[in-house]
Structure formats: structure tokens, C-alpha cells
Design a protein around this motif. Structure first.
Motif, PDB file in Angstrom:
ATOM      1  N   GLU A  34      -3.407   0.603   2.912  1.00  0.00           N
ATOM      2  CA  GLU A  34      -2.300  -0.136   2.297  1.00  0.00           C
ATOM      3  C   GLU A  34      -2.127  -1.520   2.920  1.00  0.00           C
ATOM      4  O   GLU A  34      -1.750  -2.472   2.238  1.00  0.00           O
ATOM      5  CB  GLU A  34      -0.997   0.662   2.395  1.00  0.00           C
ATOM      6  CG  GLU A  34      -0.930   1.843   1.451  1.00  0.00           C
ATOM      7  CD  GLU A  34      -1.095   1.438  -0.004  1.00  0.00           C
ATOM      8  OE1 GLU A  34      -0.502   0.423  -0.417  1.00  0.00           O
ATOM      9  OE2 GLU A  34      -1.844   2.133  -0.726  1.00  0.00           O
ATOM     10  N   ARG A  37      -4.527  -3.608   1.127  1.00  0.00           N
ATOM     11  CA  ARG A  37      -4.038  -3.839  -0.242  1.00  0.00           C
ATOM     12  C   ARG A  37      -2.891  -4.840  -0.256  1.00  0.00           C
ATOM     13  O   ARG A  37      -2.804  -5.688  -1.149  1.00  0.00           O
ATOM     14  CB  ARG A  37      -3.599  -2.517  -0.867  1.00  0.00           C
ATOM     15  CG  ARG A  37      -4.762  -1.572  -1.169  1.00  0.00           C
ATOM     16  CD  ARG A  37      -4.268  -0.221  -1.638  1.00  0.00           C
ATOM     17  NE  ARG A  37      -5.379   0.672  -1.975  1.00  0.00           N
ATOM     18  CZ  ARG A  37      -5.399   1.970  -1.732  1.00  0.00           C
ATOM     19  NH1 ARG A  37      -4.339   2.548  -1.150  1.00  0.00           N
ATOM     20  NH2 ARG A  37      -6.437   2.712  -2.062  1.00  0.00           N
ATOM     21  N   THR A  42      -8.629  -5.026  -3.023  1.00  0.00           N
ATOM     22  CA  THR A  42      -8.773  -3.745  -3.706  1.00  0.00           C
ATOM     23  C   THR A  42      -9.456  -2.773  -2.743  1.00  0.00           C
ATOM     24  O   THR A  42     -10.513  -3.081  -2.198  1.00  0.00           O
ATOM     25  CB  THR A  42      -9.632  -3.898  -4.972  1.00  0.00           C
ATOM     26  OG1 THR A  42      -8.977  -4.804  -5.868  1.00  0.00           O
ATOM     27  CG2 THR A  42      -9.842  -2.567  -5.661  1.00  0.00           C
TER      28      THR A  42
END
Length: 207
Positions: A34, A37, A42
Motif C-alpha cells: 500500500e 500504491r 501499480t
């Protein structure tokens, strides 16, 4: 960059295939994905253990031995199958095996990040020219230092000309997994900054 964007830096978005360690797809591994991200990248996060996680490294490795290392590599290869060729491969410990194999053998690799582990590049036919890599580990980790990974990392740096080795003070193996007792926040922050720099996120360049 247009005139309207003169005050902004261009952000390069990378596509990453990230492989977990031998304790499975833990909350700490998910949290690390995360972070990448949140920086705009991606991240694909396959579960090589079909939902199973383990409380200790020894228990996880017992599961791996039951599966077979060849099966772990095959599961990693299958995870890459439907994805674009232009990937960064990131592995944590056990996950270094499929990450390093794919970086060395799957055409189009953009780079590799090998955390807590490194195997001799000769295992997969030599390091591909021009593909950058980072290897991260603690300087007194008995696994990384004592089982040959550090030597393999130093050889990779010498062979490739495009790889970097980063050592952090400490003796923990899974130091970047925030869900485990081995977590080291300071080392994780520095490692994350270096990884984001490799992925091309300019906000972290020079961190």
C-alpha cells in the motif's frame, strides 16, 4: 511537461509484482504494498500460499518444504503470466526466489528489489544487461549474512554494474514487516525511500 506544470515534477508510474516471505501474505506485506500504491505505483500482490500465514519463520519454511521450492517458483511464474512484460519484481526473503528468477529470465524486466535475500545470479543464467537492482538486508542478520546471501549480493553488484547493496544496522530478518516483532521502522523508512527512488517517484529522490 507543459508550462502549466512548470512547478510540478513529472511522476513516473511503475508496475510492480511483489512476492511475500515464508510467513505468508501478512498484514505487514500488504501494508508495504500500500505504501508503494500510495506513491502512485501499480502493485500486484499474489498469495503463493493460498491464504495461509504462519506465526514463525520455521513454521513457514516447513510449509515451503512441503510445497517444494520448485512449486514456489512455478507459482510466481504463473502470477506473472497475465501481466505486462515491463515489470519491476520485488521479493521479500522467500519471495526473492521468484522475483530474481523473473527479473533474470522474463524479457522486459524494468528492475528488481531483493529484500533480505539474494541467490547467485548463475542460478538463473546470469544477470541481464542494463537491468537495475537493489538488495536490502541487515548487517548482522544471521540468515542474510550467515547463509551466503550477502556474498551473492556483493557478487551481483560486481557482475552487473547496475545493482546496489544496502546494509542496515541490526540483526532482524523480516525488518520491514510492520505486523511482526522484527519490524524496524527506521530501516523500513530508509529502504522504502530507496525503493521509491528506483521506481521513479521523484518525491523520494535523494532520500
Amino acid at each position: 511537461m507543459t508550462g502549466d506544470d512548470a512547478g510540478d515534477e513529472e511522476v513516473t508510474v511503475a508496475e510492480v509484482l511483489l512476492f511475500h516471505h515464508a510467513q505468508g501474505l501478512t498484514p505487514g506485506i500488504t501494508a508495504f504494498a500500500e505504501r508503494l500504491r500510495d506513491a502512485g505505483h501499480t502493485v500486484h500482490l499474489p498469495d503463493l500460499f493460498d491464504g495461509r500465514t504462519f506465526d514463525t519463520l520455521d513454521a513457514g519454511m516447513a510449509h515451503v518444504e512441503g510445497l517444494g521450492f520448485g512449486e514456489v517458483l512455478e507459482r510466481g511464474t504463473r502470477a506473472a503470466g497475465p501481466l505486462p512484460a515491463e515489470l519491476f519484481y520485488l521479493g521479500f526473503s522467500l519471495g526473492v526466489l521468484p522475483a530474481q528468477k523473473l527479473a533474470q529470465t522474463r524479457p522486459g524486466a524494468q528492475g528488481a528489489v531483493l529484500c533480505y535475500s539474494c541467490v547467485p545470479s548463475s542460478e538463473f543464467g546470469g544477470w541481464p544487461a542494463g537491468v537495475p537492482a537493489q538488495v536490502h538486508g541487515m548487517d548482522h542478520d544471521p540468515v542474510f549474512v550467515g547463509e551466503g546471501d550477502l556474498e551473492a549480493a556483493r557478487a551481483l553488484v560486481a557482475e552487473s554494474g547496475t545493482a546496489e547493496l544496502f546494509l542496515y544496522p541490526g540483526d532482524q530478518h523480516y525488518f520491514a514487516d510492520s505486523s511482526l516483532p522484527s519490524y524496524d521502522p527506521a530501516a523500513t523508512e530508509l529502504m522504502t525511500a530507496r525503493i521509491l527512488e528506483l521506481l521513479g517517484h521523484p518525491l523520494m529522490t535523494g532520500a
